[in-house]
Scaffold this motif. Sequence first.
Motif, PDB file in Angstrom:
ATOM      1  N   THR A 221     -72.640 -66.588-134.999  1.00  0.00           N
ATOM      2  CA  THR A 221     -72.265 -65.362-134.291  1.00  0.00           C
ATOM      3  C   THR A 221     -73.459 -64.428-134.138  1.00  0.00           C
ATOM      4  OG1 THR A 221     -70.006 -65.498-135.132  1.00  0.00           O
ATOM      5  CG2 THR A 221     -70.748 -63.353-134.321  1.00  0.00           C
ATOM      6  N   LYS A 222     -74.196 -64.216-135.226  1.00  0.00           N
ATOM      7  CA  LYS A 222     -75.354 -63.311-135.161  1.00  0.00           C
ATOM      8  C   LYS A 222     -76.479 -63.918-134.337  1.00  0.00           C
ATOM      9  CE  LYS A 222     -74.475 -60.658-139.371  1.00  0.00           C
ATOM     10  NZ  LYS A 222     -73.128 -61.161-139.624  1.00  0.00           N
ATOM     11  N   ARG A 307     -83.307 -56.315-136.063  1.00  0.00           N
ATOM     12  CA  ARG A 307     -82.657 -56.255-137.374  1.00  0.00           C
ATOM     13  C   ARG A 307     -81.994 -57.592-137.714  1.00  0.00           C
ATOM     14  NH1 ARG A 307     -85.073 -52.135-136.839  1.00  0.00           N
ATOM     15  NH2 ARG A 307     -84.575 -50.112-137.748  1.00  0.00           N
ATOM     16  N   LEU A 308     -81.370 -58.229-136.722  1.00  0.00           N
ATOM     17  CA  LEU A 308     -80.724 -59.517-136.958  1.00  0.00           C
ATOM     18  C   LEU A 308     -81.755 -60.593-137.285  1.00  0.00           C
ATOM     19  CD1 LEU A 308     -77.939 -59.653-134.211  1.00  0.00           C
ATOM     20  CD2 LEU A 308     -77.668 -59.177-136.647  1.00  0.00           C
ATOM     21  N   VAL A 309     -82.866 -60.604-136.561  1.00  0.00           N
ATOM     22  CA  VAL A 309     -83.928 -61.578-136.828  1.00  0.00           C
ATOM     23  C   VAL A 309     -84.479 -61.374-138.235  1.00  0.00           C
ATOM     24  CG1 VAL A 309     -86.245 -62.323-136.164  1.00  0.00           C
ATOM     25  CG2 VAL A 309     -84.544 -61.884-134.395  1.00  0.00           C
ATOM     26  N   ASP A 310     -84.696 -60.119-138.610  1.00  0.00           N
ATOM     27  CA  ASP A 310     -85.171 -59.823-139.972  1.00  0.00           C
ATOM     28  C   ASP A 310     -84.168 -60.300-141.018  1.00  0.00           C
ATOM     29  OD1 ASP A 310     -87.436 -58.664-138.950  1.00  0.00           O
ATOM     30  OD2 ASP A 310     -86.748 -56.601-139.184  1.00  0.00           O
ATOM     31  N   ILE A 316     -89.900 -61.993-134.447  1.00  0.00           N
ATOM     32  CA  ILE A 316     -89.758 -61.867-133.002  1.00  0.00           C
ATOM     33  C   ILE A 316     -91.011 -61.204-132.444  1.00  0.00           C
ATOM     34  CG2 ILE A 316     -88.456 -59.702-133.267  1.00  0.00           C
ATOM     35  CD1 ILE A 316     -87.015 -60.445-130.620  1.00  0.00           C
ATOM     36  N   GLU A 317     -91.561 -61.775-131.401  1.00  0.00           N
ATOM     37  CA  GLU A 317     -92.760 -61.253-130.757  1.00  0.00           C
ATOM     38  C   GLU A 317     -92.472 -61.051-129.277  1.00  0.00           C
ATOM     39  OE1 GLU A 317     -95.680 -64.208-131.514  1.00  0.00           O
ATOM     40  OE2 GLU A 317     -95.745 -63.869-133.670  1.00  0.00           O
ATOM     41  N   VAL A 318     -93.130 -60.057-128.690  1.00  0.00           N
ATOM     42  CA  VAL A 318     -92.910 -59.769-127.269  1.00  0.00           C
ATOM     43  C   VAL A 318     -94.235 -59.521-126.579  1.00  0.00           C
ATOM     44  CG1 VAL A 318     -92.514 -57.327-127.771  1.00  0.00           C
ATOM     45  CG2 VAL A 318     -91.683 -58.290-125.618  1.00  0.00           C
ATOM     46  N   GLU A 319     -94.350 -60.095-125.386  1.00  0.00           N
ATOM     47  CA  GLU A 319     -95.491 -59.836-124.513  1.00  0.00           C
ATOM     48  C   GLU A 319     -94.922 -59.402-123.164  1.00  0.00           C
ATOM     49  OE1 GLU A 319     -98.226 -63.342-124.631  1.00  0.00           O
ATOM     50  OE2 GLU A 319     -96.712 -64.065-126.065  1.00  0.00           O
ATOM     51  N   SER A 320     -95.530 -58.402-122.551  1.00  0.00           N
ATOM     52  CA  SER A 320     -94.993 -57.924-121.271  1.00  0.00           C
ATOM     53  C   SER A 320     -96.064 -57.175-120.489  1.00  0.00           C
ATOM     54  CB  SER A 320     -93.791 -57.009-121.519  1.00  0.00           C
ATOM     55  OG  SER A 320     -93.143 -56.694-120.302  1.00  0.00           O
ATOM     56  N   ARG A 321     -95.937 -57.231-119.166  1.00  0.00           N
ATOM     57  CA  ARG A 321     -96.806 -56.456-118.276  1.00  0.00           C
ATOM     58  C   ARG A 321     -95.965 -55.932-117.124  1.00  0.00           C
ATOM     59  NH1 ARG A 321    -101.711 -59.918-116.356  1.00  0.00           N
ATOM     60  NH2 ARG A 321    -102.100 -57.976-115.213  1.00  0.00           N
ATOM     61  N   GLY A 323     -94.519 -55.317-113.784  1.00  0.00           N
ATOM     62  CA  GLY A 323     -94.523 -56.087-112.549  1.00  0.00           C
ATOM     63  C   GLY A 323     -94.749 -57.571-112.723  1.00  0.00           C
ATOM     64  N   LYS A 324     -95.009 -58.023-113.966  1.00  0.00           N
ATOM     65  CA  LYS A 324     -95.302 -59.438-114.210  1.00  0.00           C
ATOM     66  C   LYS A 324     -94.216 -60.148-115.006  1.00  0.00           C
ATOM     67  CE  LYS A 324     -99.358 -59.320-112.233  1.00  0.00           C
ATOM     68  NZ  LYS A 324     -99.630 -60.082-110.981  1.00  0.00           N
ATOM     69  N   GLY A 325     -93.450 -59.389-115.799  1.00  0.00           N
ATOM     70  CA  GLY A 325     -92.388 -60.010-116.580  1.00  0.00           C
ATOM     71  C   GLY A 325     -92.588 -59.852-118.074  1.00  0.00           C
ATOM     72  N   THR A 326     -91.683 -60.486-118.818  1.00  0.00           N
ATOM     73  CA  THR A 326     -91.648 -60.327-120.271  1.00  0.00           C
ATOM     74  C   THR A 326     -91.410 -61.678-120.931  1.00  0.00           C
ATOM     75  OG1 THR A 326     -90.740 -58.093-120.035  1.00  0.00           O
ATOM     76  CG2 THR A 326     -90.502 -59.135-122.184  1.00  0.00           C
ATOM     77  N   ARG A 327     -92.030 -61.848-122.097  1.00  0.00           N
ATOM     78  CA  ARG A 327     -91.889 -63.101-122.853  1.00  0.00           C
ATOM     79  C   ARG A 327     -91.516 -62.772-124.298  1.00  0.00           C
ATOM     80  NH1 ARG A 327     -94.744 -68.379-122.967  1.00  0.00           N
ATOM     81  NH2 ARG A 327     -95.011 -69.034-125.125  1.00  0.00           N
ATOM     82  N   PHE A 328     -90.358 -63.244-124.745  1.00  0.00           N
ATOM     83  CA  PHE A 328     -89.914 -63.077-126.124  1.00  0.00           C
ATOM     84  C   PHE A 328     -90.050 -64.413-126.852  1.00  0.00           C
ATOM     85  CE2 PHE A 328     -87.735 -59.409-124.350  1.00  0.00           C
ATOM     86  CZ  PHE A 328     -87.857 -58.469-125.367  1.00  0.00           C
ATOM     87  N   THR A 329     -90.575 -64.368-128.068  1.00  0.00           N
ATOM     88  CA  THR A 329     -90.673 -65.560-128.911  1.00  0.00           C
ATOM     89  C   THR A 329     -89.956 -65.276-130.223  1.00  0.00           C
ATOM     90  OG1 THR A 329     -92.820 -66.129-127.948  1.00  0.00           O
ATOM     91  CG2 THR A 329     -92.218 -67.200-130.030  1.00  0.00           C
ATOM     92  N   VAL A 330     -88.870 -65.998-130.470  1.00  0.00           N
ATOM     93  CA  VAL A 330     -88.063 -65.817-131.682  1.00  0.00           C
ATOM     94  C   VAL A 330     -88.218 -67.062-132.546  1.00  0.00           C
ATOM     95  CG1 VAL A 330     -85.760 -65.438-132.614  1.00  0.00           C
ATOM     96  CG2 VAL A 330     -86.409 -64.374-130.445  1.00  0.00           C
ATOM     97  N   THR A 331     -88.673 -66.864-133.775  1.00  0.00           N
ATOM     98  CA  THR A 331     -88.881 -67.975-134.701  1.00  0.00           C
ATOM     99  C   THR A 331     -88.038 -67.734-135.950  1.00  0.00           C
ATOM    100  OG1 THR A 331     -91.167 -68.166-133.892  1.00  0.00           O
ATOM    101  CG2 THR A 331     -90.607 -69.327-135.929  1.00  0.00           C
ATOM    102  N   ILE A 332     -87.129 -68.678-136.244  1.00  0.00           N
ATOM    103  CA  ILE A 332     -86.197 -68.506-137.361  1.00  0.00           C
ATOM    104  C   ILE A 332     -86.093 -69.808-138.154  1.00  0.00           C
ATOM    105  CG2 ILE A 332     -83.814 -68.002-138.021  1.00  0.00           C
ATOM    106  CD1 ILE A 332     -83.533 -66.337-135.516  1.00  0.00           C
ATOM    107  N   PRO A 333     -86.184 -69.732-139.491  1.00  0.00           N
ATOM    108  CA  PRO A 333     -85.974 -70.929-140.312  1.00  0.00           C
ATOM    109  C   PRO A 333     -84.486 -71.164-140.565  1.00  0.00           C
ATOM    110  CG  PRO A 333     -86.582 -69.082-141.718  1.00  0.00           C
ATOM    111  CD  PRO A 333     -86.591 -68.568-140.294  1.00  0.00           C
TER     112      PRO A 333
END
Length: 483
Positions: A221-222, A307-310, A316-321, A323-333
Motif C-alpha cells: 500500500t505504501k 517520508r515513505l521512502v525513508d 529518492i533522488e531528483v533531477e530536473s530542468r 522545460g526539459k522534464g524531471t527524473r526521479f530515482t527511487v531505490t528501496i531494499p
Amino acid sequence: MKATDRYEEIYRAFLDAIEPDFLRRGMELLSLESYRGKMEKTGHLGTEELPMRFGEKLEWQEINVFAGYDENGEAIINILGRDVTEAHDKADTKAQLEIANASSAAKSAFLFNMSHDIRTPMNAIIGFAELLEKHLDDEALARSYIRKIQTANGFLLSLINNVLEMARIESGKATLDESCWNAYQFNDSLYAMFDSQMKEKGVEFVRSARVEHAEVICDETKLREIFLNILSNALKYTPAGGRITMTLDELASDRPGYAVYRTVIEDTGIGMSEEFLPHLFEEFTRERSSTESRVNGTGLGMPFVKRLVDLMQGTIEVESRIGKGTRFTVTIPHRIAGRREDGPDEKKVADFNPEHFRGRRILLAEDNELNAEIAITILEEAGFEVEHAEDGVICVDMMEKAEPGYYDLILMDIQMPNMDGYKATQTIRSFSDPRKAGITIIAMTANAFEEDKQNAYRAGMNLHIAKPIIVRELMAALGEILN
C-alpha cells in the motif's frame, strides 16, 4: 615552567570549561599542531565562539588565538577570551525568530493553497451534483456528471489521506504492514492504472521491468502511494505529445537475503527550477500554486513520498530542468520471499449475486444518519435485510433481545455516542450465550490507520473495513465471510 608546559596547562583548563558538545571545535582551535607552518609570522590565527562553564555560570566566549614572540624572541601563542553571551543570545533569539517567521509564512502559504485545493474538488462535487439533479432524464449526461463527481471525490480523498499520513509519519506512529509482493504484477497494475489516462492526454507511456527476485516482502500500500504520487505528477506536468518512462531493475545487494530495487520515472514535462529542487521535499513548499500552473495539488505529495521512502530505508533522488522534464530515482531494499508465504490479503473483488445474500440479516451500528442511509441502501440493494442501531448501547440491547442466529453479522462503527464500537464489541463478546457472543463483527469505520485495525482486532472484531466504502470490496468481504 617551560612555555610549552604553560600552554598545555591553559589548553587543559580551556577544554575542561568547554561544553561537551563543542569540545571537538575547541580542540581544533587550540591545537598547536594546527598552527605549524603559521608561526613564522605574528598575528591572528583563528577564532571560535564556544559555550564555557565557570562554576554554575555558562558563558559564550569568543576565543581568539594569536601568534607572537616573548621577550627572548621565542614564538608564543596568545589565547584571548571575550564574554559575548549577551550578543550571542540576541543573535540566537533573532535567528530563532527568523526561523519561526519563515515557518509561519510557509504554513500560511500552505493553508492558503490547501484551502484553495480543497474547495476546488468540493466546488466540482457540489456543482455537478446540482447539474445531475437537473438532468436526471438525460442518462448519458447524468452518467458524465457522476464520473466527474467520482473524479473529484478521488482527488479530495487522496488529498486528505496525504495530509493525515504525513502527520502520522512525523509523529513517529507510521508502521509498515508488510506481506509477500510480486514486482511484475505490481508493475503491471501501475501501468494499467495510468495507461488509459496517458493515452487520453496524448502522452506516451513506456515501461520496463527486469529483476532477479520477483517476489519480496514489502508494504504494498505504501509502495503504491510512492509511485502513484510520482506518476500522477509526471502526468499532470507533461503536456500532450510528451513521454513518460518507468524502469524497474534490481541492483546488487551487499545485505544477505535482500534485493535492492531501483525504479526510475522520467518525463519530458515542464520541469522544475534548480532553485526549487532543494526545497522539493519540504512540507509546506510548492514552486507554483495550482492557479499559476493550472494543476491541482497542495505540494504535500513529494514530502509524503520522501517520508515513505525513508520509512522503507530507501533513497529518492531528483533531477530536473525547466522545460526539459524531471527524473526521479527511487531505490528501496526489500527482503526476498523464499516462497509464496505471508501472501497478501488480496481483496477478491469478484462479482456477487444478490441471491446469495437474500434473507441474510445485518445489524448496522452507525450514529451518522447519512452514512447509515447510504449503507442501508447499498446492503438492501445487494439483497440483505438491515436493522439499524444509532449507537453502541442500542446495538448491545438489540443483540441481547434477539434470538440466537437472528442476525448473521454486525457492521460496527467505532466512534459513536454513549458507547463506542470497541466497548460494544467487548460487551457482546462477554454474552453468556456462545451463539450470540460469537457473532461475526466487522468494523466499518473512518478510523483507517494500522493501529485502528489492531485496536479493532484486540476488541474482538473479525474484520476491519475503512470508510469511504468501496462497494465491490465490501460485498466481496461479506460474501467470503457468509459463505
